[in-house]
Design a protein around this motif. Structure first.
Motif, mmCIF file in Angstrom:
data_model
loop_
_atom_site.group_PDB
_atom_site.id
_atom_site.type_symbol
_atom_site.label_atom_id
_atom_site.label_comp_id
_atom_site.label_asym_id
_atom_site.label_seq_id
_atom_site.Cartn_x
_atom_site.Cartn_y
_atom_site.Cartn_z
ATOM 1 N N ALA A 302 0.836 -1.197 0.000
ATOM 2 C CA ALA A 302 0.000 0.000 0.000
ATOM 3 C C ALA A 302 0.876 1.255 0.000
ATOM 4 C CB ALA A 302 -0.923 -0.014 1.212
ATOM 5 N N PHE A 303 1.934 1.232 0.828
ATOM 6 C CA PHE A 303 2.732 2.449 0.986
ATOM 7 C C PHE A 303 3.720 2.689 -0.152
ATOM 8 C CE2 PHE A 303 2.051 4.811 5.059
ATOM 9 C CZ PHE A 303 0.802 4.261 5.306
ATOM 10 N N ILE A 304 4.244 1.656 -0.810
ATOM 11 C CA ILE A 304 5.068 1.954 -2.001
ATOM 12 C C ILE A 304 4.178 2.517 -3.109
ATOM 13 C CG2 ILE A 304 6.928 0.309 -1.471
ATOM 14 C CD1 ILE A 304 5.839 -1.425 -3.850
ATOM 15 N N SER A 305 2.898 2.138 -3.107
ATOM 16 C CA SER A 305 1.986 2.670 -4.123
ATOM 17 C C SER A 305 1.728 4.156 -3.878
ATOM 18 C CB SER A 305 0.676 1.878 -4.113
ATOM 19 O OG SER A 305 0.928 0.523 -4.451
ATOM 20 N N TRP A 306 1.468 4.511 -2.628
ATOM 21 C CA TRP A 306 1.313 5.935 -2.286
ATOM 22 C C TRP A 306 2.619 6.684 -2.568
ATOM 23 C CZ3 TRP A 306 1.619 7.955 3.400
ATOM 24 C CH2 TRP A 306 1.609 9.363 3.386
ATOM 25 N N GLU A 307 3.736 6.126 -2.097
ATOM 26 C CA GLU A 307 5.017 6.809 -2.225
ATOM 27 C C GLU A 307 5.389 7.044 -3.694
ATOM 28 O OE1 GLU A 307 6.476 7.941 0.501
ATOM 29 O OE2 GLU A 307 8.235 8.793 -0.494
ATOM 30 N N ALA A 308 5.017 6.103 -4.554
ATOM 31 C CA ALA A 308 5.318 6.269 -5.984
ATOM 32 C C ALA A 308 4.671 7.555 -6.492
ATOM 33 C CB ALA A 308 4.814 5.058 -6.770
ATOM 34 N N LEU A 309 3.378 7.750 -6.179
ATOM 35 C CA LEU A 309 2.712 8.976 -6.628
ATOM 36 C C LEU A 309 3.271 10.193 -5.912
ATOM 37 C CD1 LEU A 309 0.656 6.953 -7.891
ATOM 38 C CD2 LEU A 309 -1.092 8.707 -7.472
ATOM 39 N N SER A 310 3.586 10.031 -4.641
ATOM 40 C CA SER A 310 4.092 11.143 -3.848
ATOM 41 C C SER A 310 5.393 11.686 -4.456
ATOM 42 C CB SER A 310 4.328 10.649 -2.419
ATOM 43 O OG SER A 310 4.788 11.678 -1.606
ATOM 44 N N VAL A 311 6.291 10.774 -4.805
ATOM 45 C CA VAL A 311 7.581 11.169 -5.377
ATOM 46 C C VAL A 311 7.380 11.886 -6.722
ATOM 47 C CG1 VAL A 311 9.637 10.182 -6.479
ATOM 48 C CG2 VAL A 311 8.976 9.454 -4.174
ATOM 49 N N ILE A 312 6.520 11.320 -7.545
ATOM 50 C CA ILE A 312 6.261 11.919 -8.863
ATOM 51 C C ILE A 312 5.686 13.323 -8.693
ATOM 52 C CG2 ILE A 312 4.760 11.702 -10.905
ATOM 53 C CD1 ILE A 312 5.227 8.548 -10.500
ATOM 54 N N HIS A 313 4.763 13.458 -7.751
ATOM 55 C CA HIS A 313 4.180 14.764 -7.456
ATOM 56 C C HIS A 313 5.240 15.751 -6.951
ATOM 57 C CE1 HIS A 313 1.634 17.881 -5.863
ATOM 58 N NE2 HIS A 313 2.084 17.659 -4.641
ATOM 59 N N HIS A 314 6.075 15.319 -6.002
ATOM 60 C CA HIS A 314 7.062 16.235 -5.413
ATOM 61 C C HIS A 314 8.188 16.581 -6.377
ATOM 62 C CE1 HIS A 314 5.198 16.752 -1.548
ATOM 63 N NE2 HIS A 314 4.919 15.449 -1.556
ATOM 64 N N LEU A 315 8.382 15.732 -7.393
ATOM 65 C CA LEU A 315 9.351 16.071 -8.442
ATOM 66 C C LEU A 315 8.747 17.041 -9.475
ATOM 67 C CD1 LEU A 315 11.092 12.636 -9.094
ATOM 68 C CD2 LEU A 315 12.295 14.810 -8.709
ATOM 69 N N GLY A 316 7.471 17.367 -9.290
ATOM 70 C CA GLY A 316 6.814 18.278 -10.226
ATOM 71 C C GLY A 316 6.500 17.639 -11.571
ATOM 72 N N LEU A 317 6.414 16.318 -11.594
ATOM 73 C CA LEU A 317 6.125 15.613 -12.851
ATOM 74 C C LEU A 317 4.620 15.426 -13.012
ATOM 75 C CD1 LEU A 317 8.830 12.805 -12.485
ATOM 76 C CD2 LEU A 317 8.901 14.747 -14.096
ATOM 77 N N ARG A 318 4.160 15.559 -14.236
ATOM 78 C CA ARG A 318 2.755 15.266 -14.519
ATOM 79 C C ARG A 318 2.700 14.474 -15.820
ATOM 80 N NH1 ARG A 318 -2.063 16.923 -12.636
ATOM 81 N NH2 ARG A 318 -1.207 18.582 -11.353
ATOM 82 N N PRO A 319 2.397 13.183 -15.728
ATOM 83 C CA PRO A 319 2.400 12.348 -16.939
ATOM 84 C C PRO A 319 1.213 12.645 -17.849
ATOM 85 C CG PRO A 319 1.652 11.065 -15.055
ATOM 86 C CD PRO A 319 2.042 12.411 -14.522
ATOM 87 N N LYS A 320 1.243 12.055 -19.027
ATOM 88 C CA LYS A 320 0.163 12.281 -20.009
ATOM 89 C C LYS A 320 -1.169 11.727 -19.519
ATOM 90 C CE LYS A 320 3.161 12.297 -24.093
ATOM 91 N NZ LYS A 320 4.439 11.948 -23.433
#
Ligand SMILES: *[C@@H]1O[C@H](CO)[C@@H](O)[C@H](O)[C@H]1NC(C)=O
Ligand SMILES: *[C@@H]1O[C@H](CO)[C@@H](O)[C@H](O)[C@H]1NC(C)=O
Ligand SMILES: *[C@@H]1O[C@H](CO)[C@@H](O)[C@H](O)[C@H]1NC(C)=O
Ligand SMILES: *[C@@H]1O[C@H](CO)[C@@H](O)[C@H](O)[C@H]1NC(C)=O
Ligand SMILES: [Zn+2]
Length: 474
Positions: A302-320
């Motif tokens: 559960a937490f690697i799934s949250w963390e994956a999005l968290s990291v992408i968000h904090h890196l300022g990335l927004r996928p297609k």
């Protein structure tokens, strides 16, 4: 890019009433170039997790949650408190569209329970009643034991079973093989007149801990209590019975099933900037058994799934396309959260690029497991060999482990799971030993990196994975 987008959109529109939809997918070389193009962003994600601001964060977050709430059995207030805590965490973390989706779930309560060997000598027997089991009568059950190694042996000795407690001492071959005794042991014993069933725990190694799980009863067959005992006691009882000793056991269980309650799947997103309706889903289940801390099964997933999005968000990335994290409720009592989500969202199958779940522990990652078309398999293999190389996670096995999302491949949606070195998983699974002590912060970071890179690349590539996703026409 614009031309591509238009052609893609038209194709989608034209095919929207076909069942299933056959879409023309680009050549492998197009996917490969697109994956190559994601090398540097993958490196940024990996650096941010292994050596940057997110280092150790997933472990710290999981420890805070599991230390605060402990185990989170379906039907309990504790699970609902943990669900609301996750909604707050997702929101504070900056995820979008944070919401709960209701799921009706069972409410089974263990109560007090105990077992004792009465003869040939007196000894306590450690046990954990099985989820959904009924109680014993108030005075408990005192009966002779019939110890068997298999269902075949039980059937061959059916004439001896009446009025007895059947003890299964099945040899551990695999989880799938052992778990049949846990789920069907009580009803098979009831069919031949037994009064209770004690099942050797589904464990690859035991230090005298019982491993719980659920049983299932069958209509028309009497319900008898079922519990798991340790590998050690199952073997002890087996040796005694092989010597012709008469075994008497006392069993007491208060288990009861209360009325159903409403629980929730927790969802958070990073909305796609080009194909917002298309989704890459990453997930794990938030509920656990009522023993240990549910840190391994499935706090880690559960937490690697949250963390994956968290990291992408904090890196300022927004996928297609949209990245969606789902924390399932009530997996352990029978995949209730996953089934409800499928019922509600299967009509969106056309837009579901891939469903991913981690539910086999967050041990050293080795790669991915995948269920989908041969073409999609080649793309995933290329992705792993390219983007996950630094993580030594380049294996791709055929056949994802998809507990809560297992129905999606039946309507053509590809599924993925993380392949980990999980030889220790069944030491701890469903026991009091499932605590934060099983987790290693560096290894959890590696798992997060595999999960985040895979999810981001699949969400950001020009095309979805090739698959014949079924369009449901209402
Ligand atoms: C690869 O990246 C370059 C530069 O960012 C971009 O112009 C190009 O369109 C990308 N190609 C693909 C296939 O995404
Ligand atoms: C076990 O019980 C049976 C029947 O009650 C009896 O015939 C047999 O002698 C007993 N065996 C031992 C080893 O006590
Ligand atoms: C990958 O394997 C190499 C060679 O064994 C090792 O040096 C490196 O540290 C490993 N990387 C990770 C992230 O485990
Ligand atoms: C989709 O189905 C068609 C018709 O059966 C088949 O030819 C094609 O290979 C399938 N595509 C994928 C990606 O599975
Ligand atoms: Zn699980």
């Amino acid at each position: 890019m614009l031309v591509l987008l238009t052609a893609y959109g038209l194709l989608q529109l034209a095919a929207s009433s076909v069942l299933p939809q056959y879409r023309k997918w680009p050549a492998m070389s197009t996917y490969k170039k697109d994956i190559d193009n994601h090398t540097s962003v993958a490196d940024n994600i990996i650096d941010y997790i292994l050596a940057g601001p997110a280092k150790g964060e997933v472990y710290r977050r999981l420890a805070r949650m599991t230390d605060k709430f402990g185990p989170r059995l379906c039907g309990t207030e504790t699970l609902e408190d943990a669900i609301n805590y996750m909604v707050d965490e997702f929101t504070q973390d900056g995820l979008e569209n944070v919401r709960k989706e209701a799921v009706t779930v069972p409410h089974w309560v263990r109560g007090n329970e105990k077992a004792q060997l009465i003869s040939p000598r007196s000894k306590d027997i450690a046990l954990l009643g099985l989820g959904k089991s009924i109680a014993t009568p108030k005075e408990g059950i005192t009966a002779e034991a019939l110890v068997v190694r298999s269902f075949d042996e039980l059937h061959a000795r059916a004439g001896e079973a009446k009025g007895k407690i059947v003890v299964y001492n099945q040899v551990w071959e695999s989880y799938g093989q052992s778990v049949q005794y846990r789920s069907a042991g009580a009803r098979e014993a009831a069919k031949v007149g037994a009064v209770a069933a004690l099942v050797r725990s589904a464990a690859s190694l035991s230090i005298y801990s019982p491993h719980t799980g659920t049983l299932s009863y069958q209509n028309g067959i009497p319900k008898i209590p079922g519990a798991c005992i340790t590998v050690e006691d199952a073997e002890l009882l087996w040796r005694m019975s092989q010597r012709g000793e008469n075994i008497t056991i006392y069993l007491y269980m208060e288990a009861e099933t209360l009325p159903d309650v409403v629980s929730y799947n927790v969802i958070g997103e990073i909305k796609g900037n080009l194909f917002p309706d298309e989704v890459v889903l990453v997930s794990g289940h938030l509920d656990s058994w009522d023993v240990g801390q549910g840190a391994m099964d499935d706090g880690g997933g559960a937490f690697i799934s949250w963390e994956a999005l968290s990291v992408i968000h904090h890196l300022g990335l927004r996928p297609k396309r949209t990245l969606q994290v789902v924390l399932w409720t009530c997996e352990e009592l029978g995949l209730y959260g996953g089934i409800e989500y499928f019922e509600k969202h299967q009509k969106e199958a056309q837009n579901m690029n891939i469903v991913m779940e981690s539910d086999m522990g967050t041990f050293t990652p080795q790669g991915l497991q995948f269920t989908g078309s041969d073409e999609a398999m080649k793309i995933i293999q290329y992705l792993a060999s390219t983007l996950l190389k630094r993580l030594n996670a380049t294996d791709v096995d055929d056949g994802a482990d998809l507990s809560d999302v297992n129905q999606w491949p039946s309507i053509g949606v590809p599924g993925g799971s993380i392949k980990v070195e999980n030889s220790e998983y069944f030491y701890f699974h469903h026991t009091n030993g499932d605590t934060m002590t099983v987790q290693n912060p560096d290894v959890m970071d590696l798992c997060t990196a595999v999960w985040a890179v895979t999810a981001y690349a699949l969400a950001d590539m020009e095309y979805m994975l090739p698959a014949n996703r079924t369009v449901t026409v209402n």
